[in-house]
Design an enzyme around this catalytic site. Structure first.
Site, PDB file in Angstrom:
ATOM      1  N   TYR A  55      -6.705   2.321  -0.806  1.00  0.00           N
ATOM      2  CA  TYR A  55      -7.835   1.542  -0.313  1.00  0.00           C
ATOM      3  C   TYR A  55      -8.283   0.519  -1.362  1.00  0.00           C
ATOM      4  O   TYR A  55      -9.018   0.834  -2.294  1.00  0.00           O
ATOM      5  CB  TYR A  55      -9.007   2.455   0.042  1.00  0.00           C
ATOM      6  CG  TYR A  55      -8.695   3.529   1.058  1.00  0.00           C
ATOM      7  CD1 TYR A  55      -7.608   3.431   1.916  1.00  0.00           C
ATOM      8  CD2 TYR A  55      -9.507   4.659   1.171  1.00  0.00           C
ATOM      9  CE1 TYR A  55      -7.322   4.424   2.847  1.00  0.00           C
ATOM     10  CE2 TYR A  55      -9.238   5.648   2.103  1.00  0.00           C
ATOM     11  CZ  TYR A  55      -8.144   5.530   2.931  1.00  0.00           C
ATOM     12  OH  TYR A  55      -7.872   6.521   3.845  1.00  0.00           O
ATOM     13  N   HIS A 140      -0.732  11.432   1.644  1.00  0.00           N
ATOM     14  CA  HIS A 140      -1.144  10.283   2.446  1.00  0.00           C
ATOM     15  C   HIS A 140       0.019   9.704   3.252  1.00  0.00           C
ATOM     16  O   HIS A 140       1.003   9.232   2.692  1.00  0.00           O
ATOM     17  CB  HIS A 140      -1.698   9.199   1.509  1.00  0.00           C
ATOM     18  CG  HIS A 140      -2.606   8.226   2.181  1.00  0.00           C
ATOM     19  ND1 HIS A 140      -3.203   7.177   1.522  1.00  0.00           N
ATOM     20  CD2 HIS A 140      -3.047   8.130   3.459  1.00  0.00           C
ATOM     21  CE1 HIS A 140      -3.965   6.493   2.351  1.00  0.00           C
ATOM     22  NE2 HIS A 140      -3.874   7.056   3.551  1.00  0.00           N
TER      23      HIS A 140
END
Length: 328
Positions: A55, A140
């Site tokens: 992010y 992830h």
């Protein structure tokens, strides 16, 4: 089953804060706006904060760490993710990140499912967050890279890091219910972060989709489900649906739009706005322990907290079930 799993569940609360927006997803925001948004989440009673190196190439973690530095450590839970390692990229530092975050491309993401890669990622995240330990480490998006690597290498590595105490709990974050099921069966996961696959418009196994029985299996195994993407990229985020609403990151088809409009009409008949029902819907299944939503402005997260605490009559869910719009 490790005791920390249940302690963490109690700490998560019903609503969590997702860190994509404060990582400049799609558009840049100032440090001041990011801090105000995180403070608004805290003021709303949120104590679970999720982020990832992905992010904003570390920006989300840095901003989150700066705000949480002023909070009692025992009062909040932080999760971050492994699998994507950030590597300095001097050749691209004067360009923008190509993966949707409005930040300089000073780093590049490399898939590294190894134990060494997971350790390095956790160490870097701890430095950016300014924390001494990570509560939850998720693998992830393994389905984007290699499920074989995930099952054979990454998940055993996470189990080892948990056994050593480097992280308190482990899990997998994915957009794919089939991949989630494979991971849940392959390792002793404390949590599963499931993005966009258990919503009012879509459930694992519905319409022939993969992952049938996923949530029931999580319940059997004691794996807590953190539901994210509950608005399916925006189509369930507003009481009145615009004709250009997005579903799963693309323009919604007319069929999906009509189904969403019908959901909105039934909600309205019971005095409930569609986004309020959408944010509470995942708790219809007992495997779900938390719903986490993103925000880039203080009013967004405050609004989500209000929707989460609003009363939704049981009759609404019964009506939606009888009309075949949601599963029993």
């Amino acid at each position: 089953m490790n005791q920390g799993k249940w302690q963490l569940r109690d700490q998560l609360g019903r609503l969590g804060f997702g860190g994509t927006g404060v990582g400049n997803l799609y558009r840049a925001i100032s440090d001041e706006q990011a801090a105000a948004t995180l403070e608004a989440a805290w003021d709303a009673g949120i104590r679970y904060f999720d982020t990832a190196p992905h992010y904003g190439l570390g920006l989300s973690e840095r901003r989150m760490g700066q705000v949480l530095a002023g909070k009692p450590r025992e009062e909040f839970v932080v999760s971050t993710k492994v699998g994507r390692v950030l590597v300095p990229s001097p050749a691209t530092k004067d360009t923008r990140d190509p993966e949707g975050f409005d930040v300089p491309a000073e780093f590049r993401r490399e898939w590294d499912p190894s134990e060494a890669g997971a350790r390095r990622t956790i160490e870097q995240s701890l430095e950016r967050l300014g924390l001494e330990y990570i509560d939850i480490a998720y693998l992830h998006d393994p389905d984007v890279y290699s499920m074989e690597d995930a099952v054979k290498t990454a998940l055993p590595a996470l189990e080892k890091l948990r056994a050593e105490g480097l992280v308190r709990a482990i899990g997998v974050g994915t957009n794919t219910a089939g991949a989630a099921m494979e991971c849940v069966e392959a390792a002793d996961l404390d949590f599963l972060m499931l993005a966009g696959r258990f919503t009012m418009l879509e459930q694992p196994g519905s319409d022939g989709r993969p992952g049938a029985g996923l949530l029931d299996r999580c319940l059997e195994l004691g794996t807590g489900v953190v539901s994210v993407g509950v608005y399916n990229s925006g189509i369930l985020a507003k009481p009145d649906l615009p004709s250009d609403a997005h579903y799963n990151y693309s323009q919604a088809s007319e069929e999906i739009l009509e189904r969403a409009r019908l959901l909105a009409r039934v909600c309205s008949e019971h005095g409930v706005e569609l986004p309020t029902a959408a944010i509470q819907f995942p708790f219809r299944h007992p495997a779900v322990v938390n719903v986490t939503v993103g925000a880039s402005r203080p009013e967004q997260i405050s609004n989500s907290a209000e929707r989460m605490s609003a009363e939704v009559p049981r009759e609404l869910w019964q009506d939606l079930q009888e009309r075949g719009l949601i599963p029993a």
